[in-house]
Enzyme design. Sequence first.
Site, PDB file in Angstrom:
ATOM      1  CG  HIS A 102      -2.106  -0.942   1.001  1.00  0.00           C
ATOM      2  ND1 HIS A 102      -3.362  -0.699   1.514  1.00  0.00           N
ATOM      3  CD2 HIS A 102      -2.206  -2.123   0.335  1.00  0.00           C
ATOM      4  CE1 HIS A 102      -4.175  -1.687   1.179  1.00  0.00           C
ATOM      5  NE2 HIS A 102      -3.485  -2.571   0.473  1.00  0.00           N
ATOM      6  CG  HIS A 265      -4.703 -12.203  -2.252  1.00  0.00           C
ATOM      7  ND1 HIS A 265      -5.878 -11.940  -2.921  1.00  0.00           N
ATOM      8  CD2 HIS A 265      -4.277 -11.013  -1.762  1.00  0.00           C
ATOM      9  CE1 HIS A 265      -6.140 -10.641  -2.844  1.00  0.00           C
ATOM     10  NE2 HIS A 265      -5.177 -10.065  -2.144  1.00  0.00           N
TER      11      HIS A 265
END
Length: 736
Positions: A102, A265
Amino acid sequence: MGGNVMTDDKMNSVTSGANKQETGRDMSNRDWWPNHLKLEILHQHSSKSNPMGEDFNYAKEFKSLDLAAVKKDLAALMTDSQDWWPADFGHYGPLFIRMAWHSAGTYRAGDGRGGGGRGQQRFAPLNSWPDNVNLDKARRLLWPIKQKYGRKISWADLMILTGNVAMETMGFKTFGFGGGREDVWEPDQDVYWGSEDTWLGDERYTGDRDLENPLAAVQMGLIYVNPEGPNGNPDPIAAAKDIREVFARMAMNDEETVALIAGGHAFGKTHGAGPASHVGPEPEAASIEAQGLGWKSSFGTGKGDDTITGGLEVTWTNTPTKWSNNFFRILFGYEWELTKSPAGAYQWKPKGGAGAGTIPDAHDPSKRHAPSMMTTDLSLRFDPVYEKISRHFYENPGQLADSFARAWFKLTHRDMGPRARYLGPEVPAEELIWQDPIPAVNHELIDEKDIAFLKDRILASGLSISQLVSTAWVSASTFRGSDKRGGANGARIRLAPQKDWEVNQPAELAKVLNTLEGIQSEFNSAASGGKKVSLADLIVLAGCAGVEQAAKNAGYDVTVPFLPGRMDALQEQTDVVSFALLEPIADGFRNYLKAQYPLPAEELLVDKAQLLTLTAPEMTVLVGGMRVLNTNFGHTQHGVFTQKPEALTNDFFVNLLDMGTEWKAVSDVKDIFEGCDRKTGEVKWTGTRVDLIFGSNSQLRALAEVYGSADAQEKFVQDFVAAWTKVMNLDRFDLA
């Protein structure tokens, strides 16, 4: 006097301000005048906000860092779970990967802004975005390590490095790491995040879901896409369209996109233990005693299994702290049905209760769960293009590992510019095309005698001052301080796509380049001892020669600084699609507008000036100089307020500020204006919004008055030369 006497409270600006804060807020100039030109973006990140001092050299400090020791400390931190914020599955790795992702993931290729290069995740608005919930905890967990190594490693570098170490401690081999991201000490003011005034607003779309440029996220406060699907609609196919759009705007292709999602993920989980109504204010809105921590939750313990972050409660694999291909095994191994998290967010579970008990709990070893996926995960299976790539990765796990390592490296280094800026022992040796490679200098450079000879040849070549200056400008002014791309080094102005850009006037550019290439060939053939001049150097030198001659035409002898050392890139070293994003839609320095845009031309000028790292005075003196040097696109005479073109005079400012001239728009569009004699009505000049803003805007007029004064001619020439030299050398990282 009684009616005019000020009370002590009224006289005390501090007390008065405190009272004001209780009843309302102070009105800024922008509140009063929303169209006020945002010149402050040209002066952000100045020395006045930087505590490190002018002598601080971050590159030198980083080179003295024991990177292996830092990584050892980071590796120990990964499993050192703290009671105040316990680690999921006993490992902070997934949290730190999200932090690094992020940090870097705000980058957008359209204008090069965003990204992790300045440590902006520490500041508003990013530190309080809905998509960054609880990343404040990640940075607080890192503080002891940052505190230990201090100035030797920036927050910007540490956040990215920590993401790498997180993966490495979970069994993944990363592609490498380059340091060199220097922290800033205040929020960026130049980045346009969108016009919405509510979190998760999406007024950025028009028509058939056309996303506003240069934005690269679907909603205000998100890094990329809504994991529940577009606007919370759990449609994997529709979500795939959003994914493809925003990842492309971050310079990622379909393969890189799939690798990033699937690779990321492979680790960790999301958090949606309860309703978002339990979550307190974000860091910027939290109370002072919270000390910069936000999102305090009243749900259960507010941490561990009771954590609420994004609302989804998803654990992708049975090995959340170990690198594996299990994401694809599980994605393709079950049929999926829609469900909701405890927080009420849409997510997916295997049909018929399949997979129950196969997924560990993050904090209670006695609990087991079924697999779960987000809508955007299912996009990788049900979008036909993504499915083909995903199936290939599923069947070839080694290819996934390599693609993810490369895509992660690109994600975390895309905004750093050329490879020459990377620091440290883990910089990969492989040269990658997205790094805009330029060959290393492999010949003896020209000396002062050669420079003087070449200047004479250039000035005798038949090319005008306007042509010389314009060509050097369009070569160098592609530079973007945001992601350090573009610039004169590489001479990519002679390659696709730049040679064909409208702003570069291809036919005239070809003529200039042909002449300069002839001079280059002649010199290199005659030179001895392996001495050569690159076309990249010659283009800049030609511009410098033009500026010197223009100054001489104005009565001043100046030497424009020139340092050789640029090289010429090859077409195969140039990613045409990526470089197409550098094409200017406007260049106010040459009075160029590709089309009519919602933003006025003067705002586009300031935006380009900011990307060129110019201050308001530098922008001002360059515009004034470029006008009298007759460098306008298409040779228009808008703003050429002089009777002596190609002489470096301050005539632009003198004539703009002449109160004997009255300006009138020639149409309702108000993009072109005529300057008429107030007495006779005779048209004296024409100008654009970019020209007239230097007389209209109070701050720019103040600067114009400096250069328009009777004693300012010499200062104008000196300041123009200094600003010109700065632009010519913006990409000379080899000189740092």
